[in-house]
Design an enzyme around this catalytic site. Structure first.
Site, PDB file in Angstrom:
ATOM      1  N   ASP A   1       0.814  -1.225   0.000  1.00 35.39           N
ATOM      2  CA  ASP A   1       0.000   0.000   0.000  1.00 35.39           C
ATOM      3  C   ASP A   1       0.844   1.270   0.000  1.00 35.39           C
ATOM      4  OD1 ASP A   1       1.020  -0.093   2.538  1.00 35.39           O
ATOM      5  OD2 ASP A   1      -0.886   0.229   3.569  1.00 35.39           O
TER       6      ASP A   1
ATOM      7  N   LYS B   1       3.256  33.116   7.039  1.00 39.15           N
ATOM      8  CA  LYS B   1       1.913  33.235   6.478  1.00 39.15           C
ATOM      9  C   LYS B   1       1.848  34.475   5.601  1.00 39.15           C
ATOM     10  CE  LYS B   1      -1.662  32.511   9.077  1.00 39.15           C
ATOM     11  NZ  LYS B   1      -2.645  32.530  10.195  1.00 39.15           N
TER      12      LYS B   1
ATOM     13  N   GLN C   1      16.059  28.527  11.181  1.00 43.32           N
ATOM     14  CA  GLN C   1      16.916  28.071  12.274  1.00 43.32           C
ATOM     15  C   GLN C   1      16.222  28.230  13.623  1.00 43.32           C
ATOM     16  OE1 GLN C   1      21.349  29.256  11.437  1.00 43.32           O
ATOM     17  NE2 GLN C   1      20.056  30.714  10.348  1.00 43.32           N
TER      18      GLN C   1
ATOM     19  N   LYS D   1      11.157  42.575 -10.248  1.00 41.63           N
ATOM     20  CA  LYS D   1      10.179  41.683 -10.864  1.00 41.63           C
ATOM     21  C   LYS D   1       8.907  41.643 -10.035  1.00 41.63           C
ATOM     22  CE  LYS D   1      11.187  37.349  -8.486  1.00 41.63           C
ATOM     23  NZ  LYS D   1      11.599  35.940  -8.583  1.00 41.63           N
TER      24      LYS D   1
ATOM     25  N   ARG E   1       5.562  38.854  -9.197  1.00 45.47           N
ATOM     26  CA  ARG E   1       5.162  37.451  -9.306  1.00 45.47           C
ATOM     27  C   ARG E   1       3.645  37.370  -9.201  1.00 45.47           C
ATOM     28  NH1 ARG E   1       7.963  32.822  -9.026  1.00 45.47           N
ATOM     29  NH2 ARG E   1       9.877  33.732  -8.204  1.00 45.47           N
TER      30      ARG E   1
ATOM     31  N   ASP F   1      13.857  26.653  -9.481  1.00 40.32           N
ATOM     32  CA  ASP F   1      12.777  25.683  -9.559  1.00 40.32           C
ATOM     33  C   ASP F   1      12.375  25.467 -11.018  1.00 40.32           C
ATOM     34  OD1 ASP F   1      10.715  23.961  -9.062  1.00 40.32           O
ATOM     35  OD2 ASP F   1       9.631  25.254  -7.687  1.00 40.32           O
TER      36      ASP F   1
ATOM     37  N   THR G   1      12.167  32.624 -13.688  1.00 43.65           N
ATOM     38  CA  THR G   1      12.787  33.872 -13.246  1.00 43.65           C
ATOM     39  C   THR G   1      14.187  34.032 -13.830  1.00 43.65           C
ATOM     40  OG1 THR G   1      11.528  33.962 -11.177  1.00 43.65           O
ATOM     41  CG2 THR G   1      13.629  35.141 -11.228  1.00 43.65           C
TER      42      THR G   1
END
Length: 324
Positions: free
Chosen positions: A42, A105, A140, A198, A200, A228, A232
């Protein structure tokens, strides 16, 4: 097993980056110990330590890149196994810290996933974490155990200085958040910096609005902590060339290279993308334009310094440069 400074030491590797673990083993003189990783029908992960770890200082190599959740669970289960087998200390060598971009957040009902991962690692039983170029330094502070944030910049700087560029160089931050990193590299290489302005509009989507700084007639080196999808970096490279830069290079610590990164890099104006081996690149993420530098020696020396109670700060320095 190895005996270092009178202490019993073992080094293990999980499945994320066995090549890096092998290099660390060879350079530190600590042989890789045996571990059996399995999967139930599974998909559950099974772990069996094939050697005793009782009373040993254990070092466990496992970056948590793609597949992120699989690698994290593999790590947590193995830490638990080592704790229950009475390891003296459990030191996690995690060059890439998964979920590190979720360190705060940004909207009212979002998680702080980087903190959650820290809680899980501690609760599982880790006693120390060795990371590299955390996306946000405040991670950290998410730990109540020692965490060492190694730096790849000296390795990257050495590589570029060995090229002996005949033209003047400018270090470029791909956004305002990377200005501090670019400034540190500029100070080391004794050259000015520029900043890409820039916006995003959506995750993994960026638009170059302008360039702050002088790049005309210079070789530009874009420096970031990770690449990634390469949107960019490649758009910034084109903007720099349009502004008169002679050549454009890119450098990062963590080569995530999520699709369509390789296609974008191969079709871009970039001369070369320099990265480290915090992440082991599969064949489909390799390219003649990509150069990987090894961080194994840095971590191997870090392991020895920790065992011998020596400071790690000297490993993060480059000539007259001392990181704050």
């Amino acid at each position: 097993m190895a005996i270092i400074d009178g202490q019993k030491v073992k080094l293990f590797s999980l499945s994320a980056n066995k090549k890096l673990a092998t290099e660390i083993s060879e350079l530190s003189g600590i042989p890789l110990s045996k571990i059996d990783l399995s999967r139930f029908a599974d998909g559950e992960i099974g772990v069996n330590l094939e050697e005793t770890v009782r009373g040993h200082h254990v070092f466990l190599v496992q970056p948590t890149h793609e597949p992120v959740n699989e690698n994290i669970m593999e790590l947590l289960i193995t830490i638990d196994a080592m704790k229950r087998a009475s390891a003296k200390t459990i030191n996690v060598i995690m060059p890439y810290y998964g979920y590190s971009r979720q360190d705060r957040k940004s909207k009212s009902r979002q998680p702080i996933s980087a903190k959650l991962v820290a809680n899980l690692i501690e609760t599982a039983g880790a006693t120390r974490v060795l990371a590299m170029d955390l996306h946000a330094a405040q991670i950290q502070g998410f730990f109540d155990i020692p965490i060492d944030n190694f730096r790849a910049m000296p390795i990257i700087v050495n590589y570029f200085e060995e090229k002996h560029f005949e033209d003047k160089v400018v270090i470029v931050a791909p956004d305002h958040g990377g200005a501090v990193r670019a400034r540190k590299m500029g100070d080391i290489m004794n050259c000015p910096i520029a900043i890409i302005d820039k916006r995003r509009p959506a995750p993994n989507v960026s638009e170059v609005m302008g360039i702050v700084g002088e790049v005309e007639g210079r070789i530009a080196i874009i420096i970031d902590d990770m690449i990634d999808t390469a949107g960019t970096i490649t758009s910034a490279a084109q903007a720099l060339l349009d502004r008169g830069a002679k050549k454009v290079y890119a450098a990062c610590t963590h080569p995530l290279f999520s699709p369509p990164a390789i296609e974008r890099i191969n079709n871009s104006v970039l001369e070369e993308v320099v990265c480290t081996n915090t992440i082991q690149l599969p064949d489909h993420k390799k390219s003649p334009r990509i150069t990987q530098l090894s961080i194994a020696d840095l971590f191997a020396r870090g392991v020895i310094n920790i065992l011998c109670d020596k400071p790690l700060s000297s490993l993060f320095e480059y000539e007259g440069f001392s990181p704050s």
